[in-house]
Write a protein that holds these residues in place. Sequence first.
Motif, PDB file in Angstrom:
ATOM      1  N   THR A  98      12.698  48.078 100.653  1.00 49.61           N
ATOM      2  CA  THR A  98      12.144  48.517 101.934  1.00 49.61           C
ATOM      3  C   THR A  98      13.160  48.347 103.047  1.00 49.61           C
ATOM      4  N   VAL A  99      13.887  47.251 103.053  1.00 49.96           N
ATOM      5  CA  VAL A  99      14.908  47.020 104.087  1.00 49.96           C
ATOM      6  C   VAL A  99      15.957  48.117 104.048  1.00 49.96           C
ATOM      7  N   ARG A 100      16.467  48.405 102.853  1.00 48.76           N
ATOM      8  CA  ARG A 100      17.514  49.434 102.744  1.00 48.76           C
ATOM      9  C   ARG A 100      16.980  50.808 103.140  1.00 48.76           C
ATOM     10  N   ARG A 101      15.749  51.109 102.729  1.00 48.54           N
ATOM     11  CA  ARG A 101      15.177  52.410 103.069  1.00 48.54           C
ATOM     12  C   ARG A 101      14.962  52.538 104.564  1.00 48.54           C
ATOM     13  N   ARG A 102      14.450  51.509 105.205  1.00 45.59           N
ATOM     14  CA  ARG A 102      14.199  51.562 106.644  1.00 45.59           C
ATOM     15  C   ARG A 102      15.492  51.739 107.427  1.00 45.59           C
ATOM     16  N   ILE A 103      16.531  51.053 107.012  1.00 45.34           N
ATOM     17  CA  ILE A 103      17.817  51.197 107.707  1.00 45.34           C
ATOM     18  C   ILE A 103      18.402  52.584 107.455  1.00 45.34           C
ATOM     19  N   ALA A 104      18.283  53.082 106.222  1.00 45.47           N
ATOM     20  CA  ALA A 104      18.800  54.424 105.903  1.00 45.47           C
ATOM     21  C   ALA A 104      18.069  55.491 106.701  1.00 45.47           C
ATOM     22  N   ASP A 105      16.744  55.337 106.856  1.00 44.39           N
ATOM     23  CA  ASP A 105      15.976  56.312 107.628  1.00 44.39           C
ATOM     24  C   ASP A 105      16.364  56.307 109.097  1.00 44.39           C
ATOM     25  N   ALA A 106      16.851  55.166 109.576  1.00 44.02           N
ATOM     26  CA  ALA A 106      17.214  55.058 110.996  1.00 44.02           C
ATOM     27  C   ALA A 106      18.578  55.649 111.304  1.00 44.02           C
ATOM     28  N   LEU A 107      19.423  55.857 110.282  1.00 45.85           N
ATOM     29  CA  LEU A 107      20.758  56.408 110.508  1.00 45.85           C
ATOM     30  C   LEU A 107      20.680  57.928 110.538  1.00 45.85           C
ATOM     31  N   PRO A 108      21.327  58.570 111.515  1.00 48.54           N
ATOM     32  CA  PRO A 108      21.226  60.027 111.627  1.00 48.54           C
ATOM     33  C   PRO A 108      21.872  60.773 110.479  1.00 48.54           C
ATOM     34  N   TYR A 109      22.811  60.159 109.792  1.00 53.09           N
ATOM     35  CA  TYR A 109      23.426  60.751 108.609  1.00 53.09           C
ATOM     36  C   TYR A 109      23.909  59.622 107.720  1.00 53.09           C
ATOM     37  N   GLY A 110      24.110  59.919 106.461  1.00 59.24           N
ATOM     38  CA  GLY A 110      24.345  58.892 105.456  1.00 59.24           C
ATOM     39  C   GLY A 110      25.547  58.009 105.712  1.00 59.24           C
ATOM     40  N   GLN A 111      26.631  58.587 106.245  1.00 60.55           N
ATOM     41  CA  GLN A 111      27.860  57.826 106.456  1.00 60.55           C
ATOM     42  C   GLN A 111      28.048  57.454 107.918  1.00 60.55           C
ATOM     43  N   ALA A 112      26.971  57.141 108.611  1.00 57.83           N
ATOM     44  CA  ALA A 112      27.079  56.765 110.021  1.00 57.83           C
ATOM     45  C   ALA A 112      27.945  55.523 110.164  1.00 57.83           C
ATOM     46  N   SER A 113      28.673  55.450 111.271  1.00 61.15           N
ATOM     47  CA  SER A 113      29.614  54.343 111.466  1.00 61.15           C
ATOM     48  C   SER A 113      28.884  53.019 111.610  1.00 61.15           C
TER      49      SER A 113
END
Length: 610
Positions: A98-113
């Motif tokens: 859940t932590v990884r998914r929530r953070i991934a959903d918050a990034l506008p694209y996969g390789q965000a800085s």
Amino acid sequence: MRAAFNWSKKRLLAVLVGLAACSSPDQPTDQPTLNQSPSVRYTAKRVVLPDVPQRGRILDRHDSVLVDTRTQYLLKLPRRGQLDTLALGELLGWDSTTVRRRIADALPYGQASRGYAVQLSLTKAEAERIRRDSSATVPQLTLWERPRRTYTSPAAAPVLGYLGAEAQAFYNQAKRYRRGRFYRLRNGGVEAYYNGLLAGHRGYLHPLVDAQGNQHGSWAKDTAFQQGQDLHLTLDVKLQTYAEKLMGGRKGYLVALDPRTGEILAYVSGPVYQASTITAPDQAGVRTKLLEHEDMPLLNRPAMLANPPGSVFKLVNAAVALQMHAITPASAFRCDQSLVNCVHRHPPGKSLTAALKYSCNPYFYRVMQTLIDCVPDTLAGDTIAARHANLAQWRRYARSFGLDSALGVDLPREARGHLPTPAYYDKARRTRGWTYRSIYSLSIGQGEINLTGLQMANMAAIVANRGWYYTPHLVRSVGGSGPLPRFTQKHRTLIDSVHFAALVPGMVAVMQRGGTADASSLSDVGIKVAGKTGTVENDEGDDHAAFVGFAPADNPKIAVAVYLENAGFGATAAAPCAVLVMEKYLRGSIAPKRKRWEKRIQNRARREEY
């Protein structure tokens, strides 16, 4: 001479401006006034009253709150350094996935800085855990809170829309993705359409004061404070949620309305997405997927996309032909497939009822041909003028169904649809001498006819009402004052009610044994459904499935239109979804006989989610 005239003109203007800035203390305070004494001057002021209006709530037809302004808790993660996601999960009660998914959903694209500021929305209980333990467990976390529009249900995203001030992150993402597409996808829903009523306004005073600060009347009428008004929608949120489960990730729409009032009961645009996605601070990644998805989930299909309706449009053609005396309910035409193909074998169409039951394409080819090629005595010998006149008359009657124009639903950016004119064909065919054979696709709802989902549902409501309708709408009450006045005005078509009554037996037969949608009958639970299936030919892929209908047939309480892109036959794809929604609304539950059917549709809808 000219200089003297200009000087006098300027002096007169200055005197008038000076008089306008003055007011007599003897005048009433609610009217702009002038002072007779030029030696006294007053200053016009605008005083803002301290009360700030609270934005109104949005509720469904049963007063369940769907949108409200509430405190939102945001957790800002550190920009630099390693984040102990395991410790963060333990603190918040989340597992590592859940932590990884929530953070991934918050990034506008996969390789965000790494420097991207990630913010996560928390519940009140999760925020309390952060306040108590974060400094020791996970340092450098920042918790803050603010009032924001909060969605209590994931349903009805295209209806509810969003507050523009809270959607700036989405606007920026959409503009970076593709500017032109952004303007087509933008849909503020009822939040935008009724923004002025929802927001309310502050109060203002407009005093005239002298040099000592004493008030002497007012220079404009004062503005009373107005609290934001609640919107009571026509939607049934339970029915809306159920209908969205049937649609899932498939392209298309489902619109259900009450034909007696024009109130929209369910409004689904597929693929479906959650209502909070556009404004949620931790959904940037999800928004990117929506913007890039080839099926365009953000397109508000029922209002903004007009498609060929297919065979469901045979209802309109039949009604117009009856009105123009081109046919009678007893008219019979042979199923001559040399004219146009019929997708299935069936008994001959010996009447209009039988032709609707079997959806016989050659029958309706002949119906439209009889209408278009009729040459009245006044135009004897001039077949070109007769065809032009007949097509114009057909279009006039069809437009009275609310077609080829925006219905006026309370949503932004409604499409008009399209019905061709004689001039259109003159230009497209490059001759005034076109023949019926070159436009026969109109007879089966193909070619140059395009209808929106709202127009399709309204068409079903018109037949249910035997010729009249109220404009479909989504808000049944603003505060306690009812809907907008235009939604209480009854509209009548140009077709006599007796001709609509002649369509209903054929629509009922569609749902009975041997009809194109007999498998979708609700006769086992005592509900007589009237419907019409459609399969829309598509040169770029699988055909589209369509269905319109209403129930109960003799006392209609719900009218439904379903359109599923690339889904195949209307009888097997669209009709089952429509009757499940009808049964759910009329009975509150689905009979055991259709439970397996229901589960299969919902599973397919989930499989196709983005």
